[in-house]
Design a protein around this motif. Structure first.
Motif, PDB file in Angstrom:
ATOM      1  N   GLU A  19       1.019  -1.313  -0.043  1.00  5.84           N
ATOM      2  CA  GLU A  19      -0.162  -0.040  -0.093  1.00  5.84           C
ATOM      3  C   GLU A  19       0.877   1.141   0.283  1.00  5.84           C
ATOM      4  OE1 GLU A  19      -3.494   0.024   2.422  1.00  5.84           O
ATOM      5  OE2 GLU A  19      -3.655  -2.017   2.363  1.00  5.84           O
ATOM      6  N   MET A  20       1.904   1.089  -0.834  1.00  8.00           N
ATOM      7  CA  MET A  20       2.597   2.359  -0.953  1.00  8.00           C
ATOM      8  C   MET A  20       1.996   3.677  -1.543  1.00  8.00           C
ATOM      9  SD  MET A  20       5.466   2.891  -3.731  1.00  8.00           S
ATOM     10  CE  MET A  20       6.694   1.749  -3.609  1.00  8.00           C
ATOM     11  N   THR A  21       2.253   4.989  -0.746  1.00  2.28           N
ATOM     12  CA  THR A  21       1.406   5.750  -1.198  1.00  2.28           C
ATOM     13  C   THR A  21       1.908   6.588  -2.406  1.00  2.28           C
ATOM     14  OG1 THR A  21       2.824   7.690   0.011  1.00  2.28           O
ATOM     15  CG2 THR A  21       0.987   6.438   1.441  1.00  2.28           C
ATOM     16  N   GLN A  22       1.055   7.670  -2.845  1.00  2.00           N
ATOM     17  CA  GLN A  22       1.601   8.282  -4.101  1.00  2.00           C
ATOM     18  C   GLN A  22       2.835   9.020  -3.853  1.00  2.00           C
ATOM     19  OE1 GLN A  22      -1.990   9.939  -4.973  1.00  2.00           O
ATOM     20  NE2 GLN A  22      -2.755   8.750  -6.447  1.00  2.00           N
ATOM     21  N   GLN A  23       2.626   9.706  -2.414  1.00  2.00           N
ATOM     22  CA  GLN A  23       3.838  10.456  -2.142  1.00  2.00           C
ATOM     23  C   GLN A  23       5.316   9.769  -2.168  1.00  2.00           C
ATOM     24  OE1 GLN A  23       4.026  14.003  -1.698  1.00  2.00           O
ATOM     25  NE2 GLN A  23       5.996  13.434  -1.927  1.00  2.00           N
ATOM     26  N   GLN A  24       4.898   8.290  -1.369  1.00  2.00           N
ATOM     27  CA  GLN A  24       6.300   7.579  -1.076  1.00  2.00           C
ATOM     28  C   GLN A  24       6.915   7.170  -2.707  1.00  2.00           C
ATOM     29  OE1 GLN A  24       4.060   4.457   0.998  1.00  2.00           O
ATOM     30  NE2 GLN A  24       5.146   4.841   2.894  1.00  2.00           N
ATOM     31  N   LEU A  25       6.161   6.941  -3.724  1.00  2.00           N
ATOM     32  CA  LEU A  25       6.434   6.651  -4.790  1.00  2.00           C
ATOM     33  C   LEU A  25       7.089   7.859  -5.496  1.00  2.00           C
ATOM     34  CD1 LEU A  25       6.798   4.849  -7.482  1.00  2.00           C
ATOM     35  CD2 LEU A  25       4.443   5.365  -8.083  1.00  2.00           C
ATOM     36  N   ALA A  26       6.522   8.973  -5.487  1.00  2.00           N
ATOM     37  CA  ALA A  26       7.171  10.347  -5.932  1.00  2.00           C
ATOM     38  C   ALA A  26       8.327  10.521  -5.326  1.00  2.00           C
ATOM     39  CB  ALA A  26       6.109  11.456  -5.492  1.00  2.00           C
ATOM     40  N   ASP A  27       8.565  10.427  -3.991  1.00  2.00           N
ATOM     41  CA  ASP A  27       9.972  10.430  -3.509  1.00  2.00           C
ATOM     42  C   ASP A  27      10.902   9.682  -4.096  1.00  2.00           C
ATOM     43  OD1 ASP A  27       8.718  12.655  -1.926  1.00  2.00           O
ATOM     44  OD2 ASP A  27       8.409  11.311  -0.145  1.00  2.00           O
ATOM     45  N   LEU A  28      10.500   8.327  -4.339  1.00  2.00           N
ATOM     46  CA  LEU A  28      11.482   7.272  -4.781  1.00  2.00           C
ATOM     47  C   LEU A  28      11.738   7.912  -6.165  1.00  2.00           C
ATOM     48  CD1 LEU A  28       9.930   3.997  -3.554  1.00  2.00           C
ATOM     49  CD2 LEU A  28      12.123   4.736  -3.015  1.00  2.00           C
ATOM     50  N   VAL A  31       9.837  12.798  -8.447  1.00  2.00           N
ATOM     51  CA  VAL A  31       9.023  14.057  -8.920  1.00  2.00           C
ATOM     52  C   VAL A  31       8.008  14.197  -7.907  1.00  2.00           C
ATOM     53  CG1 VAL A  31       9.131  12.879 -11.246  1.00  2.00           C
ATOM     54  CG2 VAL A  31       7.276  11.871  -9.701  1.00  2.00           C
ATOM     55  N   THR A  32       6.873  15.148  -8.240  1.00  2.00           N
ATOM     56  CA  THR A  32       5.966  15.276  -7.274  1.00  2.00           C
ATOM     57  C   THR A  32       4.573  14.367  -7.202  1.00  2.00           C
ATOM     58  OG1 THR A  32       4.574  16.695  -8.727  1.00  2.00           O
ATOM     59  CG2 THR A  32       6.381  17.885  -7.895  1.00  2.00           C
ATOM     60  N   ARG A  33       4.054  14.455  -6.041  1.00  2.00           N
ATOM     61  CA  ARG A  33       2.801  13.582  -5.950  1.00  2.00           C
ATOM     62  C   ARG A  33       1.885  14.099  -6.991  1.00  2.00           C
ATOM     63  NH1 ARG A  33      -1.789  14.856  -3.207  1.00  2.00           N
ATOM     64  NH2 ARG A  33      -3.391  12.998  -3.003  1.00  2.00           N
ATOM     65  N   GLN A  34       1.760  15.159  -7.348  1.00  2.00           N
ATOM     66  CA  GLN A  34       0.781  15.559  -8.348  1.00  2.00           C
ATOM     67  C   GLN A  34       1.442  14.874  -9.643  1.00  2.00           C
ATOM     68  OE1 GLN A  34       2.171  17.833  -6.516  1.00  2.00           O
ATOM     69  NE2 GLN A  34       0.020  18.249  -5.212  1.00  2.00           N
ATOM     70  N   THR A  35       2.541  14.869 -10.117  1.00  2.00           N
ATOM     71  CA  THR A  35       2.800  14.117 -11.308  1.00  2.00           C
ATOM     72  C   THR A  35       2.384  12.704 -11.112  1.00  2.00           C
ATOM     73  OG1 THR A  35       4.884  15.493 -11.603  1.00  2.00           O
ATOM     74  CG2 THR A  35       4.830  13.510 -12.678  1.00  2.00           C
ATOM     75  N   ILE A  36       2.738  11.885 -10.217  1.00  2.00           N
ATOM     76  CA  ILE A  36       2.172  10.600 -10.043  1.00  2.00           C
ATOM     77  C   ILE A  36       0.799  10.420 -10.304  1.00  2.00           C
ATOM     78  CG2 ILE A  36       1.918   8.520  -8.333  1.00  2.00           C
ATOM     79  CD1 ILE A  36       4.772   9.252  -9.496  1.00  2.00           C
ATOM     80  N   ILE A  37       0.128  11.166  -9.800  1.00  2.00           N
ATOM     81  CA  ILE A  37      -1.582  11.314  -9.596  1.00  2.00           C
ATOM     82  C   ILE A  37      -1.897  11.489 -11.193  1.00  2.00           C
ATOM     83  CG2 ILE A  37      -3.707  12.758  -9.457  1.00  2.00           C
ATOM     84  CD1 ILE A  37      -2.287  13.312  -6.587  1.00  2.00           C
ATOM     85  N   ALA A  38      -1.428  12.349 -11.991  1.00  2.00           N
ATOM     86  CA  ALA A  38      -1.505  12.620 -13.378  1.00  2.00           C
ATOM     87  C   ALA A  38      -1.002  11.484 -14.221  1.00  2.00           C
ATOM     88  CB  ALA A  38      -0.871  13.721 -14.046  1.00  2.00           C
ATOM     89  N   ILE A  39      -0.107  10.753 -14.012  1.00  2.00           N
ATOM     90  CA  ILE A  39       0.474   9.697 -14.603  1.00  2.00           C
ATOM     91  C   ILE A  39      -0.636   8.395 -14.394  1.00  2.00           C
ATOM     92  CG2 ILE A  39       2.175   7.710 -14.970  1.00  2.00           C
ATOM     93  CD1 ILE A  39       4.151   9.921 -14.375  1.00  2.00           C
ATOM     94  N   GLU A  40      -1.043   8.308 -13.202  1.00  2.00           N
ATOM     95  CA  GLU A  40      -1.795   7.244 -12.685  1.00  2.00           C
ATOM     96  C   GLU A  40      -3.210   7.231 -13.356  1.00  2.00           C
ATOM     97  OE1 GLU A  40      -3.070   6.277  -8.820  1.00  2.00           O
ATOM     98  OE2 GLU A  40      -0.942   5.832  -8.168  1.00  2.00           O
ATOM     99  N   GLN A  41      -3.565   8.586 -13.532  1.00  2.00           N
ATOM    100  CA  GLN A  41      -4.883   8.836 -14.190  1.00  2.00           C
ATOM    101  C   GLN A  41      -4.978   8.971 -15.639  1.00  2.00           C
ATOM    102  OE1 GLN A  41      -6.276  12.543 -12.282  1.00  2.00           O
ATOM    103  NE2 GLN A  41      -6.931  11.335 -10.461  1.00  2.00           N
ATOM    104  N   GLY A  42      -3.603   8.537 -16.358  1.00  2.75           N
ATOM    105  CA  GLY A  42      -3.568   8.686 -17.679  1.00  2.75           C
ATOM    106  C   GLY A  42      -3.326  10.100 -18.284  1.00  2.75           C
ATOM    107  N   LYS A  43      -3.459  11.309 -17.512  1.00  2.00           N
ATOM    108  CA  LYS A  43      -3.264  12.565 -18.013  1.00  2.00           C
ATOM    109  C   LYS A  43      -2.213  12.993 -18.612  1.00  2.00           C
ATOM    110  CE  LYS A  43      -7.509  13.755 -15.375  1.00  2.00           C
ATOM    111  NZ  LYS A  43      -8.085  14.566 -14.083  1.00  2.00           N
TER     112      LYS A  43
END
Length: 81
Positions: A19-28, A31-43
């Motif tokens: 259950e890695m968070t978007q922020q944890q992935l972003a930090d790894l 990039v920013t959490r917002q970038t991970i959100i946009a990639i996840e959503q296909g935007k």
């Protein structure tokens, strides 16, 4: 399928990774959490280096994270020959 033809399994992989968070992935991946959100959503389609960093963060091959399905009007490999 997003309009750019790129889909991903990031959300599923995050949950499979404890259950890695978007922020944890972003930090790894740097990039920013917002970038991970946009990639996840296909935007947003990530750069190739970022796509590889995401795959490495999960310890899986790139094609386990991202899939590309070209639009029917896009040239195929055979039509380029």
């Amino acid at each position: 399928m997003p309009e750019n033809g790129l889909s991903n399994n990031i959300r599923r992989l995050r949950f499979e990774k404890g259950e890695m968070t978007q922020q944890q992935l972003a930090d790894l991946v740097g990039v920013t959490r917002q970038t991970i959100i946009a990639i996840e959503q296909g935007k947003y389609a990530p750069s190739l280096p970022l796509a590889f960093r995401i795959a490495l963060a999960f310890g899986v091959p790139l094609e386990s994270v991202f899939q590309y399905e070209p639009e029917s009007s896009a040239p195929t490999h055979n039509s380029l020959l």
